[in-house]
Motif scaffolding. Structure first.
Motif, PDB file in Angstrom:
ATOM      1  N   THR A  30      73.608  59.759  67.272  1.00  0.00           N
ATOM      2  CA  THR A  30      73.740  58.313  67.110  1.00  0.00           C
ATOM      3  C   THR A  30      72.611  57.742  66.254  1.00  0.00           C
ATOM      4  O   THR A  30      72.821  56.824  65.449  1.00  0.00           O
ATOM      5  CB  THR A  30      73.754  57.623  68.478  1.00  0.00           C
ATOM      6  OG1 THR A  30      74.753  58.223  69.311  1.00  0.00           O
ATOM      7  CG2 THR A  30      74.048  56.141  68.347  1.00  0.00           C
ATOM      8  N   ALA A  31      71.422  58.308  66.396  1.00  0.00           N
ATOM      9  CA  ALA A  31      70.275  57.824  65.618  1.00  0.00           C
ATOM     10  C   ALA A  31      70.478  58.052  64.127  1.00  0.00           C
ATOM     11  O   ALA A  31      69.997  57.266  63.303  1.00  0.00           O
ATOM     12  CB  ALA A  31      68.995  58.503  66.091  1.00  0.00           C
ATOM     13  N   ILE A  32      71.184  59.119  63.758  1.00  0.00           N
ATOM     14  CA  ILE A  32      71.471  59.341  62.342  1.00  0.00           C
ATOM     15  C   ILE A  32      72.292  58.179  61.779  1.00  0.00           C
ATOM     16  O   ILE A  32      72.046  57.704  60.667  1.00  0.00           O
ATOM     17  CB  ILE A  32      72.220  60.675  62.154  1.00  0.00           C
ATOM     18  CG1 ILE A  32      71.314  61.847  62.538  1.00  0.00           C
ATOM     19  CG2 ILE A  32      72.688  60.832  60.705  1.00  0.00           C
ATOM     20  CD1 ILE A  32      71.981  63.196  62.430  1.00  0.00           C
ATOM     21  N   GLY A  33      73.264  57.712  62.549  1.00  0.00           N
ATOM     22  CA  GLY A  33      74.051  56.562  62.127  1.00  0.00           C
ATOM     23  C   GLY A  33      73.200  55.321  61.923  1.00  0.00           C
ATOM     24  O   GLY A  33      73.466  54.511  61.023  1.00  0.00           O
ATOM     25  N   THR A  55      65.600  56.001  68.004  1.00  0.00           N
ATOM     26  CA  THR A  55      66.157  54.913  67.199  1.00  0.00           C
ATOM     27  C   THR A  55      65.087  54.294  66.310  1.00  0.00           C
ATOM     28  O   THR A  55      65.323  54.025  65.125  1.00  0.00           O
ATOM     29  CB  THR A  55      66.782  53.844  68.101  1.00  0.00           C
ATOM     30  OG1 THR A  55      67.906  54.401  68.789  1.00  0.00           O
ATOM     31  CG2 THR A  55      67.257  52.658  67.281  1.00  0.00           C
ATOM     32  N   TRP A  56      63.891  54.065  66.853  1.00  0.00           N
ATOM     33  CA  TRP A  56      62.813  53.506  66.039  1.00  0.00           C
ATOM     34  C   TRP A  56      62.439  54.468  64.909  1.00  0.00           C
ATOM     35  O   TRP A  56      62.168  54.042  63.771  1.00  0.00           O
ATOM     36  CB  TRP A  56      61.590  53.188  66.892  1.00  0.00           C
ATOM     37  CG  TRP A  56      61.619  51.829  67.495  1.00  0.00           C
ATOM     38  CD1 TRP A  56      61.671  51.503  68.824  1.00  0.00           C
ATOM     39  CD2 TRP A  56      61.586  50.576  66.795  1.00  0.00           C
ATOM     40  NE1 TRP A  56      61.685  50.142  68.985  1.00  0.00           N
ATOM     41  CE2 TRP A  56      61.628  49.539  67.767  1.00  0.00           C
ATOM     42  CE3 TRP A  56      61.541  50.226  65.442  1.00  0.00           C
ATOM     43  CZ2 TRP A  56      61.615  48.188  67.414  1.00  0.00           C
ATOM     44  CZ3 TRP A  56      61.530  48.879  65.095  1.00  0.00           C
ATOM     45  CH2 TRP A  56      61.563  47.887  66.076  1.00  0.00           C
ATOM     46  N   ILE A  57      62.423  55.780  65.209  1.00  0.00           N
ATOM     47  CA  ILE A  57      62.148  56.755  64.157  1.00  0.00           C
ATOM     48  C   ILE A  57      63.242  56.698  63.091  1.00  0.00           C
ATOM     49  O   ILE A  57      62.971  56.741  61.884  1.00  0.00           O
ATOM     50  CB  ILE A  57      62.056  58.175  64.750  1.00  0.00           C
ATOM     51  CG1 ILE A  57      60.816  58.294  65.663  1.00  0.00           C
ATOM     52  CG2 ILE A  57      62.002  59.229  63.647  1.00  0.00           C
ATOM     53  CD1 ILE A  57      59.491  58.164  64.943  1.00  0.00           C
ATOM     54  N   ALA A  58      64.496  56.578  63.532  1.00  0.00           N
ATOM     55  CA  ALA A  58      65.618  56.519  62.590  1.00  0.00           C
ATOM     56  C   ALA A  58      65.558  55.263  61.732  1.00  0.00           C
ATOM     57  O   ALA A  58      65.895  55.299  60.539  1.00  0.00           O
ATOM     58  CB  ALA A  58      66.935  56.575  63.351  1.00  0.00           C
ATOM     59  N   VAL A  59      65.130  54.134  62.308  1.00  0.00           N
ATOM     60  CA  VAL A  59      64.990  52.898  61.533  1.00  0.00           C
ATOM     61  C   VAL A  59      63.955  53.091  60.422  1.00  0.00           C
ATOM     62  O   VAL A  59      64.175  52.692  59.266  1.00  0.00           O
ATOM     63  CB  VAL A  59      64.598  51.719  62.442  1.00  0.00           C
ATOM     64  CG1 VAL A  59      64.195  50.501  61.609  1.00  0.00           C
ATOM     65  CG2 VAL A  59      65.765  51.351  63.359  1.00  0.00           C
ATOM     66  N   GLY A  60      62.838  53.719  60.757  1.00  0.00           N
ATOM     67  CA  GLY A  60      61.833  54.010  59.736  1.00  0.00           C
ATOM     68  C   GLY A  60      62.365  54.908  58.644  1.00  0.00           C
ATOM     69  O   GLY A  60      62.091  54.709  57.456  1.00  0.00           O
ATOM     70  N   MET A  61      63.150  55.921  59.036  1.00  0.00           N
ATOM     71  CA  MET A  61      63.756  56.807  58.035  1.00  0.00           C
ATOM     72  C   MET A  61      64.708  56.045  57.132  1.00  0.00           C
ATOM     73  O   MET A  61      64.751  56.282  55.919  1.00  0.00           O
ATOM     74  CB  MET A  61      64.510  57.939  58.744  1.00  0.00           C
ATOM     75  CG  MET A  61      63.618  58.935  59.461  1.00  0.00           C
ATOM     76  SD  MET A  61      64.589  60.170  60.368  1.00  0.00           S
ATOM     77  CE  MET A  61      63.284  61.282  60.931  1.00  0.00           C
ATOM     78  N   GLY A  62      65.494  55.139  57.721  1.00  0.00           N
ATOM     79  CA  GLY A  62      66.423  54.351  56.919  1.00  0.00           C
ATOM     80  C   GLY A  62      65.711  53.446  55.933  1.00  0.00           C
ATOM     81  O   GLY A  62      66.134  53.318  54.779  1.00  0.00           O
ATOM     82  N   LEU A 120      57.055  57.562  74.557  1.00  0.00           N
ATOM     83  CA  LEU A 120      56.140  56.466  74.255  1.00  0.00           C
ATOM     84  C   LEU A 120      55.495  56.644  72.885  1.00  0.00           C
ATOM     85  O   LEU A 120      55.393  55.691  72.097  1.00  0.00           O
ATOM     86  CB  LEU A 120      55.068  56.372  75.339  1.00  0.00           C
ATOM     87  CG  LEU A 120      55.557  55.984  76.740  1.00  0.00           C
ATOM     88  CD1 LEU A 120      54.402  56.004  77.738  1.00  0.00           C
ATOM     89  CD2 LEU A 120      56.213  54.609  76.725  1.00  0.00           C
ATOM     90  N   GLY A 121      55.068  57.875  72.591  1.00  0.00           N
ATOM     91  CA  GLY A 121      54.427  58.133  71.307  1.00  0.00           C
ATOM     92  C   GLY A 121      55.365  57.909  70.136  1.00  0.00           C
ATOM     93  O   GLY A 121      54.998  57.277  69.135  1.00  0.00           O
ATOM     94  N   LEU A 122      56.592  58.408  70.242  1.00  0.00           N
ATOM     95  CA  LEU A 122      57.559  58.239  69.154  1.00  0.00           C
ATOM     96  C   LEU A 122      57.986  56.783  69.001  1.00  0.00           C
ATOM     97  O   LEU A 122      58.234  56.314  67.880  1.00  0.00           O
ATOM     98  CB  LEU A 122      58.782  59.124  69.399  1.00  0.00           C
ATOM     99  CG  LEU A 122      58.563  60.634  69.262  1.00  0.00           C
ATOM    100  CD1 LEU A 122      59.817  61.398  69.659  1.00  0.00           C
ATOM    101  CD2 LEU A 122      58.146  60.997  67.836  1.00  0.00           C
ATOM    102  N   THR A 123      58.075  56.057  70.122  1.00  0.00           N
ATOM    103  CA  THR A 123      58.434  54.638  70.041  1.00  0.00           C
ATOM    104  C   THR A 123      57.362  53.847  69.306  1.00  0.00           C
ATOM    105  O   THR A 123      57.673  53.042  68.410  1.00  0.00           O
ATOM    106  CB  THR A 123      58.638  54.057  71.455  1.00  0.00           C
ATOM    107  OG1 THR A 123      59.695  54.758  72.115  1.00  0.00           O
ATOM    108  CG2 THR A 123      58.988  52.578  71.384  1.00  0.00           C
ATOM    109  N   VAL A 124      56.119  54.072  69.652  1.00  0.00           N
ATOM    110  CA  VAL A 124      55.015  53.362  68.988  1.00  0.00           C
ATOM    111  C   VAL A 124      54.945  53.753  67.512  1.00  0.00           C
ATOM    112  O   VAL A 124      54.816  52.895  66.625  1.00  0.00           O
ATOM    113  CB  VAL A 124      53.676  53.668  69.694  1.00  0.00           C
ATOM    114  CG1 VAL A 124      52.510  53.096  68.897  1.00  0.00           C
ATOM    115  CG2 VAL A 124      53.684  53.092  71.103  1.00  0.00           C
ATOM    116  N   LEU A 125      55.048  55.058  67.240  1.00  0.00           N
ATOM    117  CA  LEU A 125      54.998  55.525  65.857  1.00  0.00           C
ATOM    118  C   LEU A 125      56.151  54.948  65.045  1.00  0.00           C
ATOM    119  O   LEU A 125      55.960  54.443  63.927  1.00  0.00           O
ATOM    120  CB  LEU A 125      55.057  57.055  65.834  1.00  0.00           C
ATOM    121  CG  LEU A 125      55.153  57.708  64.447  1.00  0.00           C
ATOM    122  CD1 LEU A 125      53.907  57.403  63.624  1.00  0.00           C
ATOM    123  CD2 LEU A 125      55.351  59.218  64.579  1.00  0.00           C
ATOM    124  N   GLY A 126      57.363  55.010  65.594  1.00  0.00           N
ATOM    125  CA  GLY A 126      58.526  54.507  64.881  1.00  0.00           C
ATOM    126  C   GLY A 126      58.458  53.009  64.645  1.00  0.00           C
ATOM    127  O   GLY A 126      58.818  52.522  63.563  1.00  0.00           O
TER     128      GLY A 126
END
Length: 261
Positions: A79-82, A162-169, A242-248
């Motif tokens: 789903t995050a890829i979408g 999802t936050w990581i995916a937003v950054g990628m987008g 938590l780490g990925l959310t903050v990073l993203g």
């Protein structure tokens, strides 16, 4: 109105926009959900007897119980890829630039994508879980508190990726590049404990599978749903989330603010 009220109102508007897009163009979400569903059917009905001989002691239902938690986490990655594709499309088509000229809260654009993606991830998990139940998966030994903790973990994992995916987008020049950039979100579960235990992997490969973010989340979810205990995996999974959310979030905000106002 207060700034908080305006932010909530604008975020709700952006959320509604993203959900309407998902309803009008469901093909992307459905295509991404086909991967975990097909893997579930493949490993149960094609490889089930072979895989269960090594993990379930010949009992296919035991291997199914082992398999489903990993595929639920893979669903979130799909789903995050979408989300990455959707954000990149908004950037490429100038939608983000148009929003910057409007009198709306800047953060609401990103929060609309994030909340909408988390809701779609939860819906996808329910769908894949229903297929697993139809195939014979049963949660044994799990209490109501375990189910609540499992749901909370799934939401946290969805939020983080999802936050990581937003950054990628935001960092991708077009939708195709965003899809390729976000591909590790669905490939990482393939080299985790989703399909086979980490102990069964070659020694040189084991650290890769053991210390990536999906494995502790899968083991925690598996322990909660099957009532086998989570050990130390829960706090490792929580730290990853938590780490990925903050990073993203920081990455996404930096990329979004970098664009001309």
């Amino acid at each position: 109105m207060s700034s908080l009220h305006l932010a909530v109102r604008d975020s709700a508007t952006m959320l509604r926009r993203n959900l309407l897009h998902a309803r009008r163009y469901p093909s992307l979400t459905l295509n991404l959900l086909l991967t975990p569903i097909m893997l579930l059917l493949l490993f149960v009905y094609v490889f089930g007897d072979t895989m269960s001989a090594g993990i379930g002691g010949g009992d296919r239902s035991a291997y199914l119980a082992y398999l489903v938690p990993g595929l639920l986490l893979m669903t979130i990655g799909s789903t995050a890829i979408g989300t990455a594709v959707s954000v990149s499309t908004d950037m490429a088509e100038g939608v983000m630039a148009r929003f910057r000229t409007m009198a709306i809260h800047r953060g609401s654009v990103l929060f609309g994508h994030v909340v909408g993606s988390v809701l779609k991830a939860v819906a996808g998990v329910v769908l894949v879980g229903a297929v697993g139940v139809a195939a014979g998966f049963r949660s044994t030994g799990a209490t109501a508190l375990d189910w609540l903790a499992a749901f909370g973990l799934l939401v946290l994992v969805a939020l983080a990726f999802t936050w990581i995916a937003v950054g990628m987008g935001l960092a991708s020049p077009n939708a195709e590049a965003a899809s390729n950039t976000a591909m590790p979100l669905i490939l990482l579960p393939l080299i985790s404990s989703a399909f086979v235990p980490v102990d069964a992997m070659p020694g040189w490969f084991r650290p890769v599978a053991e210390y990536q973010p999906f494995t502790p989340a899968i083991e925690t979810l598996r322990g909660l749903l099957l009532g086998t205990g989570v050990g130390h995996n829960w706090w490792i999974a929580l730290l990853w989330c938590l780490g990925l959310t903050v990073l993203g979030h920081r990455w996404s905000k930096a990329r979004f603010d970098r664009e001309p106002r």
